[in-house]
Design an enzyme around this catalytic site. Sequence first.
Site, PDB file in Angstrom:
ATOM      1  N   HIS A 166       0.809  -1.226   0.000  1.00 14.94           N
ATOM      2  CA  HIS A 166       0.000   0.000   0.000  1.00 14.94           C
ATOM      3  C   HIS A 166       0.840   1.273   0.000  1.00 14.94           C
ATOM      4  O   HIS A 166       0.356   2.350  -0.369  1.00 14.94           O
ATOM      5  CB  HIS A 166      -0.943  -0.013   1.201  1.00 14.94           C
ATOM      6  CG  HIS A 166      -2.178   0.812   1.030  1.00 14.94           C
ATOM      7  ND1 HIS A 166      -2.267   1.877   0.146  1.00 14.94           N
ATOM      8  CD2 HIS A 166      -3.399   0.736   1.641  1.00 14.94           C
ATOM      9  CE1 HIS A 166      -3.474   2.410   0.223  1.00 14.94           C
ATOM     10  NE2 HIS A 166      -4.176   1.733   1.109  1.00 14.94           N
ATOM     11  N   ASP A 382     -11.187  -4.214 -18.031  1.00 16.05           N
ATOM     12  CA  ASP A 382     -11.486  -5.171 -19.106  1.00 16.05           C
ATOM     13  C   ASP A 382     -10.187  -5.682 -19.723  1.00 16.05           C
ATOM     14  O   ASP A 382      -9.507  -4.969 -20.453  1.00 16.05           O
ATOM     15  CB  ASP A 382     -12.361  -4.486 -20.162  1.00 16.05           C
ATOM     16  CG  ASP A 382     -12.733  -5.406 -21.310  1.00 16.05           C
ATOM     17  OD1 ASP A 382     -12.358  -6.597 -21.282  1.00 16.05           O
ATOM     18  OD2 ASP A 382     -13.393  -4.926 -22.261  1.00 16.05           O
TER      19      ASP A 382
END
EC number: 2.3.1.-
Length: 456
Positions: A166, A382
């Site tokens: 992170h 996608d």
Amino acid sequence: MASFPPSLVFTVRRKEPTLVLPSKPTPRELKQLSDIDDQEGLRFQVPVIMFYKRKLSMEGEDPVKVIREALAEALAFYYPFAGRLIEGPNRKLMVDCTSEGVLFIEADADIELNQLIGDTIDPGTYLDELLHDVPGSEGILGCPLLLIQVTRFRCGGWAFAIRLNHTMSDTLGLVQFLTTIAEFTRGAEGAPSVPPVWQREFLAARQPPFIPFHHHEYEQVIDTTPDDNKKSMTHKSFFFGPKEIRAIRSHLPLHHRSTSSTFDVLTACLWRCRTCALVLDPKKTVRISCAASGRGKHDLHVPRGYYGNVSAFPATVLRAGMISTSPLEYAMEGVKKAKAKMTGEYLRSVADLMVTKGRPLYTVVGNYIVSDMTRVGLDTIDFGWGKPVYGGPARAFPLISFYGRFKDNKGEDGIVVLICLPEAAMETFQEELKKMIGEHVDGPFDYNPIKVVSKL
């Protein structure tokens, strides 16, 4: 109340992890992280996951091969991800851009996608199988900054799971990187549509530091929590559709029902139920910390393409007894107050605080951190197989809940909330939630966990 799939047994076969390197030579250099990036509270690994259905037009294409090749192309531009973190003076984090690569795992599971995802989704139940924790990879320093596992299902669907250090990026930064991978999987050539920007000095502490705000989220509090609330943690997810949100709104005065956001209403409900479930001393102070992005703030001009952390966790402090016994409106006003604190100046104040106070950890005692990931774009990535049927957080942490978008089998859009609580508190939490929502809530009641058998 929706039900989870019946108890299942499935086997995951993983190949040995490999390192994916940038597709071409990249600079060998040291790059400092910002004073927002390297704070103590971000020195952990955060997982996200996406599930994709079989697509006829992609028959013959192997998602493992497609992702691995596109990942190498993306790393040529995001080459710091292929490096390793080191500490400099005063524990300052920096990336040693070594091009050692990111960890990549190829896997197959003898299960179909629709057996894992039904009326709701509980990714934490099987995350350890779809994102294997490679021994020695979980550290912050000297370890791969990304871990990726692509798992094929026997139906032709597949899962993409990734674990991010992170300190390198927030979720929006990660989505920017994943979008670049997706562009290459779909045949893009040349540079990414949004070129990556490092410029971590953008959120370096000012000289001299200036801290005009009271940062309740970093106050250190003496821990008087009962031992029972510190062990036997359990993870569960809950689905909130329009009916559930309407039920929660019905607990509010009329003037709040139409003017309060879904986030405000849902977060207030969860905070109240969680506070009741933990059975805290009524006089004890508790916090709600709302993860908020500085992107788009008028007083913080974030460079386009910047993929570092641009978030803060402003908090409101209230008494546990007041939250548990007062109307829902009381907790919701606390949520709104925390959100309203977030500005560009507030974020810069956090950076200055980190340097001045030696990177304090966010408050652990009595704190509840909520991160809304419903609009970051994980559900739009996608790779050539269309949008994922689910793209979002994969697991909660003891102090942190994540929100993700999900559409159930009836086509109803809603929010999946991942919760982590002690086992006894989780049972009480569910009962408190039932009081707020009645039988509308889709959760893990009477749920038999999916069983998995993993093999390398």
